[in-house]
Every structure is written in structure tokens, then in C-alpha cells.
Design a protein around this motif. Structure first.
Motif, PDB file in Angstrom:
ATOM      1  N   ARG A 205       0.912  -6.706   5.969  1.00 34.29           N
ATOM      2  CA  ARG A 205       0.895  -7.039   7.053  1.00 34.29           C
ATOM      3  C   ARG A 205       1.360  -6.151   8.396  1.00 34.29           C
ATOM      4  O   ARG A 205       0.992  -5.915   9.424  1.00 34.29           O
ATOM      5  CB  ARG A 205       1.697  -8.514   7.238  1.00 34.29           C
ATOM      6  CG  ARG A 205       0.953  -9.693   6.391  1.00 34.29           C
ATOM      7  CD  ARG A 205       1.807 -10.759   6.370  1.00 34.29           C
ATOM      8  NE  ARG A 205       1.249 -11.920   5.914  1.00 34.29           N
ATOM      9  CZ  ARG A 205       1.944 -13.126   5.416  1.00 34.29           C
ATOM     10  NH1 ARG A 205       3.006 -13.381   6.095  1.00 34.29           N
ATOM     11  NH2 ARG A 205       1.131 -14.003   4.926  1.00 34.29           N
ATOM     12  N   GLU A 206       2.598  -5.340   7.783  1.00 31.51           N
ATOM     13  CA  GLU A 206       3.139  -4.494   8.711  1.00 31.51           C
ATOM     14  C   GLU A 206       2.158  -3.428   8.877  1.00 31.51           C
ATOM     15  O   GLU A 206       2.207  -2.745  10.216  1.00 31.51           O
ATOM     16  CB  GLU A 206       4.571  -3.869   8.160  1.00 31.51           C
ATOM     17  CG  GLU A 206       5.531  -5.107   7.999  1.00 31.51           C
ATOM     18  CD  GLU A 206       6.928  -4.391   7.462  1.00 31.51           C
ATOM     19  OE1 GLU A 206       6.920  -3.475   7.216  1.00 31.51           O
ATOM     20  OE2 GLU A 206       7.809  -5.259   7.389  1.00 31.51           O
ATOM     21  N   LEU A 207       1.583  -2.888   7.752  1.00 35.70           N
ATOM     22  CA  LEU A 207       0.563  -1.708   7.722  1.00 35.70           C
ATOM     23  C   LEU A 207      -0.671  -2.161   8.689  1.00 35.70           C
ATOM     24  O   LEU A 207      -1.121  -1.166   9.693  1.00 35.70           O
ATOM     25  CB  LEU A 207       0.013  -1.558   6.608  1.00 35.70           C
ATOM     26  CG  LEU A 207      -0.837  -0.262   6.409  1.00 35.70           C
ATOM     27  CD1 LEU A 207      -0.141   1.054   6.792  1.00 35.70           C
ATOM     28  CD2 LEU A 207      -1.248  -0.149   5.182  1.00 35.70           C
ATOM     29  N   ALA A 208      -1.209  -3.382   8.549  1.00 43.29           N
ATOM     30  CA  ALA A 208      -2.356  -3.793   9.540  1.00 43.29           C
ATOM     31  C   ALA A 208      -1.736  -3.917  11.185  1.00 43.29           C
ATOM     32  O   ALA A 208      -2.714  -3.389  11.823  1.00 43.29           O
ATOM     33  CB  ALA A 208      -2.817  -5.117   9.136  1.00 43.29           C
TER      34      ALA A 208
ATOM     35  N   VAL B 205      -1.637   2.863  10.073  1.00 45.20           N
ATOM     36  CA  VAL B 205      -0.673   4.304  10.471  1.00 45.20           C
ATOM     37  C   VAL B 205       0.585   3.917   9.747  1.00 45.20           C
ATOM     38  O   VAL B 205       1.248   2.967   9.846  1.00 45.20           O
ATOM     39  CB  VAL B 205      -0.550   4.266  11.874  1.00 45.20           C
ATOM     40  CG1 VAL B 205       0.286   5.684  11.968  1.00 45.20           C
ATOM     41  CG2 VAL B 205      -1.827   4.610  12.580  1.00 45.20           C
ATOM     42  N   CYS B 206       1.034   5.110   8.894  1.00 40.44           N
ATOM     43  CA  CYS B 206       2.208   4.695   8.196  1.00 40.44           C
ATOM     44  C   CYS B 206       3.356   4.886   9.173  1.00 40.44           C
ATOM     45  O   CYS B 206       3.456   5.776   9.933  1.00 40.44           O
ATOM     46  CB  CYS B 206       2.310   5.935   7.093  1.00 40.44           C
ATOM     47  SG  CYS B 206       3.927   6.006   6.099  1.00 40.44           S
ATOM     48  N   SER B 207       4.284   3.730   8.981  1.00 35.34           N
ATOM     49  CA  SER B 207       5.554   3.792   9.826  1.00 35.34           C
ATOM     50  C   SER B 207       6.703   5.014   9.477  1.00 35.34           C
ATOM     51  O   SER B 207       7.632   4.987  10.200  1.00 35.34           O
ATOM     52  CB  SER B 207       6.070   2.531   9.620  1.00 35.34           C
ATOM     53  OG  SER B 207       6.550   2.107   8.463  1.00 35.34           O
ATOM     54  N   ASN B 208       6.562   5.535   8.387  1.00 33.72           N
ATOM     55  CA  ASN B 208       7.393   6.451   8.034  1.00 33.72           C
ATOM     56  C   ASN B 208       6.948   7.859   8.614  1.00 33.72           C
ATOM     57  O   ASN B 208       7.672   8.696   8.975  1.00 33.72           O
ATOM     58  CB  ASN B 208       7.605   6.402   6.422  1.00 33.72           C
ATOM     59  CG  ASN B 208       8.776   7.466   6.102  1.00 33.72           C
ATOM     60  OD1 ASN B 208       9.889   7.350   6.474  1.00 33.72           O
ATOM     61  ND2 ASN B 208       8.384   8.422   5.063  1.00 33.72           N
ATOM     62  N   CYS B 209       5.854   8.073   8.050  1.00 35.55           N
ATOM     63  CA  CYS B 209       5.370   9.522   8.212  1.00 35.55           C
ATOM     64  C   CYS B 209       4.240   9.815   9.270  1.00 35.55           C
ATOM     65  O   CYS B 209       3.822  10.789   9.880  1.00 35.55           O
ATOM     66  CB  CYS B 209       4.796  10.398   7.139  1.00 35.55           C
ATOM     67  SG  CYS B 209       3.260   9.637   6.512  1.00 35.55           S
TER      68      CYS B 209
ATOM     69  N   THR C  10       0.923  -1.188  -0.017  1.00 40.58           N
ATOM     70  CA  THR C  10       0.033   0.067   0.050  1.00 40.58           C
ATOM     71  C   THR C  10       0.853   1.288   0.139  1.00 40.58           C
ATOM     72  O   THR C  10       1.722   1.388   0.767  1.00 40.58           O
ATOM     73  CB  THR C  10      -0.952   0.191   1.272  1.00 40.58           C
ATOM     74  OG1 THR C  10      -1.863  -1.275   1.324  1.00 40.58           O
ATOM     75  CG2 THR C  10      -1.717   1.192   1.111  1.00 40.58           C
ATOM     76  N   LYS C  11       0.641   2.147  -0.872  1.00 44.59           N
ATOM     77  CA  LYS C  11       1.277   3.369  -0.916  1.00 44.59           C
ATOM     78  C   LYS C  11       0.736   4.464   0.030  1.00 44.59           C
ATOM     79  O   LYS C  11      -0.448   4.792  -0.085  1.00 44.59           O
ATOM     80  CB  LYS C  11       1.401   3.733  -2.329  1.00 44.59           C
ATOM     81  CG  LYS C  11       2.298   5.241  -2.689  1.00 44.59           C
ATOM     82  CD  LYS C  11       2.247   5.455  -4.108  1.00 44.59           C
ATOM     83  CE  LYS C  11       2.988   6.771  -4.394  1.00 44.59           C
ATOM     84  NZ  LYS C  11       2.936   7.250  -5.604  1.00 44.59           N
ATOM     85  N   CYS C  12       1.434   5.012   0.863  1.00 44.62           N
ATOM     86  CA  CYS C  12       1.037   5.855   1.830  1.00 44.62           C
ATOM     87  C   CYS C  12       0.693   7.307   1.008  1.00 44.62           C
ATOM     88  O   CYS C  12       1.637   7.660   0.006  1.00 44.62           O
ATOM     89  CB  CYS C  12       2.188   6.355   2.878  1.00 44.62           C
ATOM     90  SG  CYS C  12       1.745   7.817   3.949  1.00 44.62           S
ATOM     91  N   PRO C  13      -0.663   7.750   0.927  1.00 46.50           N
ATOM     92  CA  PRO C  13      -0.883   9.063   0.339  1.00 46.50           C
ATOM     93  C   PRO C  13      -0.391  10.253   0.793  1.00 46.50           C
ATOM     94  O   PRO C  13      -0.247  11.214   0.006  1.00 46.50           O
ATOM     95  CB  PRO C  13      -2.296   9.161   0.592  1.00 46.50           C
ATOM     96  CG  PRO C  13      -2.519   8.483   1.933  1.00 46.50           C
ATOM     97  CD  PRO C  13      -1.856   7.148   1.776  1.00 46.50           C
TER      98      PRO C  13
END
Length: 305
Positions: A39-42, A47-51, A27-30
Motif C-alpha cells: 500500500r505504501e509503495l502504491a 517509487v522506492c521510499s528508501n533509494c 515488494t523487494k526493491c530491486p
């Protein structure tokens, strides 16, 4: 038969051809454009782990993370008349409903559930923005009334997670009438002296903001959530002026007194437990290993307000 073109070439192509990768694995963070593994996103509650951008999350996934052990009991909501106005734009209204049900996997735009948060019994309601932009129709009105009725009956606080684009135009005036109906449901909570807590998520706009979404005893929002009646673009076109940076975002509203707290999604559970137990005059929650909660049987029929 050409042995080289019919046998040798396909064999070589099969050895060196690139494997097809399912598109839904990433999934691309908008907000920042980072590619996030599903899986990491779920696991990070969308919530985006980067921003740290808070993406949309379905009501069922939210409740699974919210309630003890991920266990909750769904409350039945009274059915409504399908397509009362026989509305049609580019397609018929019933066809839009069926498409939304197929895409979201839900019956309608709101889910009502009973459960416990750190052994604190609550009634929770959540809107699904993926279902016709979480628009407020007659079913949403019935869902909030059903939730308030259960909360009063069981003497539990009511927690509502809002996410909507406003009223549902396909139901016309019947959709707008859900504003006073849901206000009556909130009044039921007030008369029963039970807390009504609203968590505003991105986005909460239109008639939803003009009714039940802004009537909570405590108003909490997720970071950077858009909360407004008319959107920034509409206001700028109307007044012909540039709006301040972050206008109508959660942090801006917090600074101007329209919200009580802005809480990260991963900290929301602990925050709700603290606020609920404080308002219900209960002792602080005990943290640690707890036995699994017991499911509550819900009556088949829910009284209509």
C-alpha cells in the motif's frame, strides 16, 4: 484410535503454528533490497521510499495518478490479425498473448486514454512493460495512430509514456513496419501544430527508441531509465571496451543533449501541465480544489491512418 496423536497434537499445532502471510503484501526493491509494503509503495507511485528507485507501473495506475480525479476515457484501438505469421518458438504466439493478458489484465501492450490534467485536456498513451516486455507489434502501431487521430480531431496535445524491449519478433517484418507507421502518426501531430511529448521510462530500447519514442517535441525521462537501441552489454561485446559509468541512462543522455529534462515520477504531473500549457499558449494552471472533470464520449470507430 490414539487420542494423543489424533487430537491433542493437532490441537497444539493449530495454536502455535505460524499464520500464512500472502506473498503479495511486500515488494523487494530491486535496487537497494528494501522490503516495501504494497500500500505504501502504491501511494508512492511505485517509487522506492528508501533509494528513490522508479519501479514499473501499469498504464492504468499511471493514468489514475495523472488525470484529474483519476478519471479518464479509454480510446478503442482497432483490432489486428492474431498470429499473422503462425509463429512458434517454445510455445505458440497466441498462447503467449493469452498468458500476457492473464498476467497483466490488459488486452495488449498499450493503453490510450482521454482526460484532463489540471483542467488541461490531453490524449495520453502508455506502454505496459509487463505485457511481453511492452514489445511493439501491430496493435501498438494501431494504438499510436488512434491516439494521434483523436488528438488531431479534438485539437489536444499527445503525451506518450514509453516502456519497451523493442519490436515483437513474433510478428516479424509486420512489427518493424510499425516504425514508419508511427512516424507518420507523429507527422500528423506536427502538421496539426499540436505538441507531442514523450516520457521515456525504464527501459525504452530497440525499435521503439528508433521511432516514435525519440520524435517528441519535448523529451522527458524518469530518473535512471535505460534508454538505448542496443544494450550496454551488446555494445561492450562488440567494441570490447568498458563503457562509462551510467552509460545510456537518463542522466547521461541529458548531459549529452538527447533529453530535455529528467523528472521524478511524483513531479511529472506538474511538469507536463507546465510544458503543455506553455506549448499550447494557454495561461498557467490554477492550483487548488477543482470540480470533477466531465467524461468525454469517444466514437466507437477510430479512423485508420
Amino acid at each position: 484410535m490414539n487420542w494423543i496423536s489424533n487430537y491433542v497434537r493437532p490441537k497444539i499445532n493449530s495454536l502455535f503454528s505460524r499464520r500464512e502471510v500472502p506473498e503479495n503484501l511486500w515488494t523487494k526493491c530491486p535496487e537497494c533490497g528494501t522490503m516495501l509494503f504494497h500500500r505504501e509503495l502504491a501511494d508512492n507511485l511505485n517509487v522506492c521510499s528508501n533509494c528513490d528507485h522508479h519501479m514499473a507501473i501499469s498504464p492504468r495506475d499511471r493514468f489514475t495518478a495523472l488525470f484529474d480525479g483519476g478519471i479518464f476515457t479509454e480510446v478503442k484501438v482497432p483490432d489486428v490479425t492474431v498470429d499473422p505469421l503462425h509463429f512458434r518458438d517454445q510455445k505458440k504466439y497466441p498462447d503467449r498473448i493469452k498468458a500476457a493478458q492473464k498476467a497483466s489484465g490488459e488486452k495488449e501492450a498499450m493503453l490510450v486514454a482521454l482526460g484532463e490534467i489540471s483542467r488541461t485536456p490531453v490524449v495520453a498513451v502508455a506502454q505496459d512493460f509487463s505485457f511481453m516486455a511492452g514489445s511493439m507489434g501491430m496493435y501498438v502501431g494501431n494504438a499510436i495512430i488512434a491516439a494521434a487521430t483523436q488528438a488531431v480531431k479534438l485539437k489536444r496535445p499527445l503525451v506518450l509514456f514509453s516502456a519497451a524491449g523493442g519490436a515483437r519478433m513474433q510478428e516479424g517484418i509486420l512489427s518493424l513496419m510499425q516504425m514508419p507507421r508511427t512516424t507518420v502518426a507523429v507527422q500528423m501531430m506536427n502538421e496539426a501544430h499540436l505538441p507531442y511529448i514523450v516520457v521515456l521510462t525504464h527501459p525504452t530500447t530497440g525499435g521503439v527508441t528508433a521511432s516514435y519514442a525519440m520524435l517528441g517535441d519535448v523529451q522527458i525521462a524518469e530518473p535512471n531509465a535505460l534508454i538505448c537501441f542496443a544494450g550496454p552489454r551488446v555494445i561492450e561485446q562488440t567494441i570490447r571496451e568498458k563503457l562509462p559509468e551510467g552509460f545510456q541512462r537518463a542522466e547521461y543522455l541529458l548531459d549529452h543533449g538527447m533529453l530535455d529534462r529528467v523528472i521524478h515520477r511524483k513531479a511529472m504531473r506538474d511538469e507536463l501541465v507546465t510544458v503543455i500549457r506553455l506549448l499550447m499558449d494557454m495561461p498557467p494552471a490554477i492550483k487548488g480544489d477543482l470540480p470533477p472533470p466531465v467524461e468525454v464520449e469517444v466514437p466507437a470507430k477510430v479512423a485508420k491512418a
